[in-house]
Scaffold this active site. Structure first.
Site, PDB file in Angstrom:
ATOM      1  N   HIS A   2       0.836  -1.209   0.000  1.00 45.44           N
ATOM      2  CA  HIS A   2       0.000   0.000   0.000  1.00 45.44           C
ATOM      3  C   HIS A   2       0.870   1.258   0.000  1.00 45.44           C
ATOM      4  O   HIS A   2       0.578   2.227  -0.702  1.00 45.44           O
ATOM      5  CB  HIS A   2      -0.895   0.035   1.257  1.00 45.44           C
ATOM      6  CG  HIS A   2      -1.967  -1.008   1.282  1.00 45.44           C
ATOM      7  ND1 HIS A   2      -2.173  -1.829   2.370  1.00 45.44           N
ATOM      8  CD2 HIS A   2      -2.905  -1.363   0.368  1.00 45.44           C
ATOM      9  CE1 HIS A   2      -3.197  -2.637   2.122  1.00 45.44           C
ATOM     10  NE2 HIS A   2      -3.657  -2.380   0.913  1.00 45.44           N
ATOM     11  N   LYS A  56     -16.088  -8.375   1.828  1.00 42.67           N
ATOM     12  CA  LYS A  56     -15.089  -9.139   2.584  1.00 42.67           C
ATOM     13  C   LYS A  56     -15.558  -9.253   4.022  1.00 42.67           C
ATOM     14  O   LYS A  56     -16.505  -8.586   4.443  1.00 42.67           O
ATOM     15  CB  LYS A  56     -13.739  -8.424   2.564  1.00 42.67           C
ATOM     16  CG  LYS A  56     -13.081  -8.360   1.205  1.00 42.67           C
ATOM     17  CD  LYS A  56     -11.735  -7.644   1.342  1.00 42.67           C
ATOM     18  CE  LYS A  56     -11.036  -7.514   0.015  1.00 42.67           C
ATOM     19  NZ  LYS A  56      -9.852  -6.624   0.115  1.00 42.67           N
ATOM     20  N   SER A  62      -2.940  -7.786   2.897  1.00 36.04           N
ATOM     21  CA  SER A  62      -3.440  -7.550   4.251  1.00 36.04           C
ATOM     22  C   SER A  62      -3.932  -8.850   4.868  1.00 36.04           C
ATOM     23  O   SER A  62      -3.735  -9.091   6.069  1.00 36.04           O
ATOM     24  CB  SER A  62      -4.592  -6.534   4.225  1.00 36.04           C
ATOM     25  OG  SER A  62      -4.126  -5.268   3.822  1.00 36.04           O
TER      26      SER A  62
HETATM   27  O1  PNS Z   1      -8.989  -2.874   0.045  1.00 33.12           O
HETATM   28  P1  PNS Z   1     -10.086  -3.044  -0.956  1.00 33.12           P
HETATM   29  O2  PNS Z   1     -10.887  -4.283  -0.692  1.00 33.12           O
HETATM   30  O3  PNS Z   1      -9.593  -2.960  -2.368  1.00 33.12           O
HETATM   31  O4  PNS Z   1     -11.059  -1.793  -0.738  1.00 33.12           O
HETATM   32  C1  PNS Z   1     -12.300  -1.776  -1.368  1.00 33.12           C
HETATM   33  C2  PNS Z   1     -12.987  -0.425  -1.177  1.00 33.12           C
HETATM   34  C3  PNS Z   1     -13.109  -0.069   0.293  1.00 33.12           C
HETATM   35  C4  PNS Z   1     -12.204   0.642  -1.902  1.00 33.12           C
HETATM   36  C5  PNS Z   1     -14.388  -0.595  -1.833  1.00 33.12           C
HETATM   37  O5  PNS Z   1     -15.072  -1.658  -1.246  1.00 33.12           O
HETATM   38  C6  PNS Z   1     -15.219   0.676  -1.741  1.00 33.12           C
HETATM   39  O6  PNS Z   1     -15.038   1.580  -2.529  1.00 33.12           O
HETATM   40  N1  PNS Z   1     -16.130   0.683  -0.755  1.00 33.12           N
HETATM   41  C7  PNS Z   1     -17.035   1.810  -0.571  1.00 33.12           C
HETATM   42  C8  PNS Z   1     -18.449   1.428  -1.037  1.00 33.12           C
HETATM   43  C9  PNS Z   1     -18.584   1.551  -2.545  1.00 33.12           C
HETATM   44  O7  PNS Z   1     -18.411   2.605  -3.123  1.00 33.12           O
HETATM   45  N2  PNS Z   1     -18.903   0.410  -3.206  1.00 33.12           N
HETATM   46  C10 PNS Z   1     -19.144   0.400  -4.630  1.00 33.12           C
HETATM   47  C11 PNS Z   1     -17.910   0.172  -5.452  1.00 33.12           C
HETATM   48  S1  PNS Z   1     -17.310  -1.475  -5.370  1.00 33.12           S
END
Ligand code: PNS
Length: 167
Positions: free
Chosen positions: A17, A41, A129
């Site tokens: 990251h 997740k 992670s």
């Molecule tokens: O570490 P990750 O799993 O790549 O993170 C994913 C994250 C948090 C960026 C994604 O789940 C996210 O954007 N969550 C916010 C909710 C959202 O906008 N969901 C729609 C797009 S998948």
């Protein structure tokens, strides 16, 4: 170039990251790292604020980066700040499918927001992670995967302790 958002769960942040954050900071004027939750997740072990504190400590050496917590949709977070670029890191082709799906979902909801992929250093191709969580839970060595400044915190917070999940 303008400001970009680098979103993720950061549960916990890894050297991969930090590598992506450094690369993004080299491309864009500013980078807002946004700590969110991936409901697809397992729920994160730490709160958004706790994960953001780890991220802040891990990227404190990068001048044009700030860290915020996101509670809703990424596109809403971006629109509220008038930011049109999302950066995601790719370790290898295995990451691509899920990342392309997220990018296309976000584009469907917000066509004006573009997702840009940054390939992380080959040294971190095996770092995740989930691996850090698993190894820490069993008391293993994660110093090759986690920034030195947060290593002790990660071992304590993700190790077997009062907050550990039953496995
Ligand atoms: O570490 P990750 O799993 O790549 O993170 C994913 C994250 C948090 C960026 C994604 O789940 C996210 O954007 N969550 C916010 C909710 C959202 O906008 N969901 C729609 C797009 S998948």
């Amino acid at each position: 170039m303008s400001t970009a958002i680098y979103p993720g769960s950061f549960d916990p942040p890894t050297l991969g990251h930090v590598d992506v954050a450094e690369r993004a900071a080299g491309i864009f004027e500013g980078v807002v790292i946004c700590v969110g939750s991936n409901v697809r997740k397992d729920s994160a072990r730490l709160s958004g604020e706790e994960r953001a504190a780890l991220v802040r400590a891990a990227v404190g050496h990068i001048g044009n980066v700030e860290v915020e917590v996101m509670s809703g949709l990424l596109i809403d977070f971006a629109r509220e700040r008038d930011i049109r670029v999302v950066v995601k890191g790719l370790r290898d082709v295995r990451d691509f499918g899920a990342e392309q799906e997220q990018a296309l979902l976000n584009r469907t909801m917000a066509p004006e927001i573009e997702t840009v992929f940054v390939v992380s250093d080959v040294r971190y191709g095996f770092v995740s992670s989930s691996a850090v969580r698993e190894i820490s839970l069993h008391g293993g060595e994660v110093r090759e995967m986690v920034p030195g400044g947060i290593l002790e915190d990660v071992q304590r917070l993700y190790g077997r302790g009062e907050r550990s999940k039953r496995i």
